[in-house]
Design a protein around this motif. Sequence first.
Motif, PDB file in Angstrom:
ATOM      1  N   SER A 209      51.871  30.970  31.250  1.00  0.00           N
ATOM      2  CA  SER A 209      52.770  31.428  31.996  1.00  0.00           C
ATOM      3  C   SER A 209      52.705  30.681  33.440  1.00  0.00           C
ATOM      4  O   SER A 209      53.511  31.116  34.486  1.00  0.00           O
ATOM      5  CB  SER A 209      53.368  32.809  32.085  1.00  0.00           C
ATOM      6  N   GLY A 210      51.559  29.848  33.768  1.00  0.00           N
ATOM      7  CA  GLY A 210      51.450  29.301  34.929  1.00  0.00           C
ATOM      8  C   GLY A 210      50.722  30.119  35.809  1.00  0.00           C
ATOM      9  O   GLY A 210      50.569  29.853  37.146  1.00  0.00           O
ATOM     10  N   ILE A 211      49.999  31.141  35.265  1.00  0.00           N
ATOM     11  CA  ILE A 211      49.209  32.103  36.085  1.00  0.00           C
ATOM     12  C   ILE A 211      47.699  31.920  35.747  1.00  0.00           C
ATOM     13  O   ILE A 211      47.550  32.135  34.589  1.00  0.00           O
ATOM     14  CB  ILE A 211      49.724  33.484  35.785  1.00  0.00           C
ATOM     15  N   SER A 212      46.904  31.190  36.387  1.00  0.00           N
ATOM     16  CA  SER A 212      45.660  30.554  36.040  1.00  0.00           C
ATOM     17  C   SER A 212      44.648  31.074  36.936  1.00  0.00           C
ATOM     18  O   SER A 212      44.762  30.839  38.394  1.00  0.00           O
ATOM     19  CB  SER A 212      45.671  29.019  36.005  1.00  0.00           C
ATOM     20  N   PHE A 213      43.570  31.387  36.553  1.00  0.00           N
ATOM     21  CA  PHE A 213      42.587  31.793  37.498  1.00  0.00           C
ATOM     22  C   PHE A 213      41.272  31.929  36.370  1.00  0.00           C
ATOM     23  O   PHE A 213      41.141  32.031  35.124  1.00  0.00           O
ATOM     24  CB  PHE A 213      42.624  33.071  38.140  1.00  0.00           C
ATOM     25  N   PRO A 214      39.825  31.864  37.039  1.00  0.00           N
ATOM     26  CA  PRO A 214      38.781  32.110  36.026  1.00  0.00           C
ATOM     27  C   PRO A 214      38.474  33.388  35.563  1.00  0.00           C
ATOM     28  O   PRO A 214      39.014  34.158  36.176  1.00  0.00           O
ATOM     29  CB  PRO A 214      37.598  31.660  37.171  1.00  0.00           C
ATOM     30  N   SER A 215      37.807  33.375  34.505  1.00  0.00           N
ATOM     31  CA  SER A 215      37.385  34.689  33.792  1.00  0.00           C
ATOM     32  C   SER A 215      36.083  35.111  34.404  1.00  0.00           C
ATOM     33  O   SER A 215      35.725  35.248  35.478  1.00  0.00           O
ATOM     34  CB  SER A 215      37.661  34.540  32.447  1.00  0.00           C
ATOM     35  N   TYR A 216      35.191  35.342  33.252  1.00  0.00           N
ATOM     36  CA  TYR A 216      34.158  35.986  33.491  1.00  0.00           C
ATOM     37  C   TYR A 216      32.984  35.065  34.273  1.00  0.00           C
ATOM     38  O   TYR A 216      32.833  33.949  33.879  1.00  0.00           O
ATOM     39  CB  TYR A 216      33.379  36.484  32.230  1.00  0.00           C
ATOM     40  N   GLY A 217      32.155  35.829  35.219  1.00  0.00           N
ATOM     41  CA  GLY A 217      31.174  35.136  35.781  1.00  0.00           C
ATOM     42  C   GLY A 217      30.098  36.272  36.419  1.00  0.00           C
ATOM     43  O   GLY A 217      30.464  37.448  36.054  1.00  0.00           O
ATOM     44  N   LEU A 218      29.206  35.542  37.384  1.00  0.00           N
ATOM     45  CA  LEU A 218      28.357  36.654  38.006  1.00  0.00           C
ATOM     46  C   LEU A 218      28.897  36.898  39.276  1.00  0.00           C
ATOM     47  O   LEU A 218      29.229  35.970  40.032  1.00  0.00           O
ATOM     48  CB  LEU A 218      27.156  36.282  37.980  1.00  0.00           C
ATOM     49  N   VAL A 219      28.930  38.132  39.856  1.00  0.00           N
ATOM     50  CA  VAL A 219      29.204  38.345  41.284  1.00  0.00           C
ATOM     51  C   VAL A 219      28.338  39.128  42.135  1.00  0.00           C
ATOM     52  O   VAL A 219      27.525  39.984  41.458  1.00  0.00           O
ATOM     53  CB  VAL A 219      30.475  39.259  41.466  1.00  0.00           C
ATOM     54  N   ALA A 220      28.037  38.975  43.469  1.00  0.00           N
ATOM     55  CA  ALA A 220      27.173  39.646  44.092  1.00  0.00           C
ATOM     56  C   ALA A 220      27.737  39.937  45.465  1.00  0.00           C
ATOM     57  O   ALA A 220      28.820  39.121  45.880  1.00  0.00           O
ATOM     58  CB  ALA A 220      25.836  39.110  44.492  1.00  0.00           C
ATOM     59  N   THR A 221      27.360  40.429  46.300  1.00  0.00           N
ATOM     60  CA  THR A 221      27.797  40.336  47.775  1.00  0.00           C
ATOM     61  C   THR A 221      27.007  39.540  48.783  1.00  0.00           C
ATOM     62  O   THR A 221      25.889  39.291  48.329  1.00  0.00           O
ATOM     63  CB  THR A 221      27.712  41.849  48.342  1.00  0.00           C
ATOM     64  N   PRO A 222      27.559  39.084  49.856  1.00  0.00           N
ATOM     65  CA  PRO A 222      26.901  38.195  50.600  1.00  0.00           C
ATOM     66  C   PRO A 222      25.545  38.587  51.127  1.00  0.00           C
ATOM     67  O   PRO A 222      24.341  38.045  51.303  1.00  0.00           O
ATOM     68  CB  PRO A 222      28.038  37.889  51.893  1.00  0.00           C
ATOM     69  N   SER A 223      25.592  39.848  51.338  1.00  0.00           N
ATOM     70  CA  SER A 223      24.375  40.557  51.706  1.00  0.00           C
ATOM     71  C   SER A 223      23.251  40.634  50.872  1.00  0.00           C
ATOM     72  O   SER A 223      22.065  40.502  51.199  1.00  0.00           O
ATOM     73  CB  SER A 223      24.468  41.876  52.394  1.00  0.00           C
TER      74      SER A 223
END
Length: 331
Positions: A209-223
Motif C-alpha cells: 500500500s506504499g507504506i514502507s519502513f524497516p522491521s526488526y533490528g537492534l536499538v539503544a540510546t545515544p548515551s
Amino acid sequence: MNRRKALSRVCGAVALAAGLALSPAARAADKLLVRLDFSPWGMHGAMHLALQKGWFKQAGLEVEVQDGTGTINTLQLLAAGQVDVGQVALGTMAVAKENGLDLMSIAGFARTGDLAVLMDEKQGVKSPKDLAGKKIVCFTTSPWAPFIDPFLKVNGLSRSEVSVVMVAPSAMVSTYASGNSDGLMTQAPFGQPMVRKTRPASALLLADSGISFPSYGLVATPSTIKDKGEALRKFVDVQLRAWKYIYDGHIDEAVAAIIADRPNAKLDPDVLREQLQAYRPFFESPSKPGLAFGVQTDADWKAAIETLEKTGQIKPGRVPADYYTNALLPN
C-alpha cells in the motif's frame, strides 16, 4: 630506588602483562541487559542461539535477555535507561523518537517491511478494499498500532468501515484461530506460521500500500552507545554472526536454542522453524539486495521517512542519520 619499590614495580608489570594475556572470557565481562519485543518466537533465534552456544561469553560479555510485552514497552524501557539494548520493530522506533524518546538503531535485520493484515484464505480477500465490513484484531502495543489509521486512509477506508478491535497480545492469534475475527494485524512471517495449522491466512502487506519502513533490528540510546560502545560492538558482532550461521543451514539449531532457553513456554518447533524460514526474504535491503546483515542504508531510511511523513507519523525535515548508525558494525 629501594628494593621494595623495585619489587613492587616488577610485580605490577607482571600482573599487567598477565591481564593483557587473558582471553576476553577470562577478563571481567561487560554486562548488557537486553529486552526483546515479545514472548519467545522465531525472530529471537539469534539471541538464544548465542546464549546457548556461549558466544556472548566468548566475546567477553555477560548478557541477560528478557522477554518483552511489545515493541512500544521495550522502547520506553530503553529510553528510561532500564535496559541497554532492545530488539524491536525499527519503524515503531522512528515514531517513538518523534514522540520524544531518544533512540538510535544500531543494526538492521529484517530490513524489508513485514507488517500485514492476515485474512482467512477462504474469504478470498485480494485487496485492502475487501476489508470493508470485516472484524480485525490487533493489540495496543503492536508495531501495527501507529499505522492502522494511515493504512486505512491510504486505501480509502475508515474505522467506521473496518472494525479494528484491540485485544490482549496473548489473545490475538487465538481470537482469530477460533473464528472470532475475520483477520489480524501482525507481521506476516510471524503470523502465518502461527495460524497455518488451524486457520490458514493470506497476507496483505502494508508495503504493497506504499507504506514502507524497516522491521526488526537492534536499538539503544545515544548515551548507552557512548558509555558502552565497545560492549555494544561485541554484542552486535555476535548477533550478526549468529544470523549468518542460522541462515547458512542451521535453522534447526536456532529452534532448539529458543526451546532450551524457554522450556516452559510450550513452543511449537514447527512454528518457530517456519517463522525463521519466512523471515529470510525480509532480511534483504529493499534498496540494495545482497547487502551484509545488519547494515542499514540511507535509501531504505529515506523511503521510511517519506512514508512516515505522508502518514503524519513524523514531522518533515528528518534525515536518515537521525535514526540509525552503522558505526557499531564490524569493519
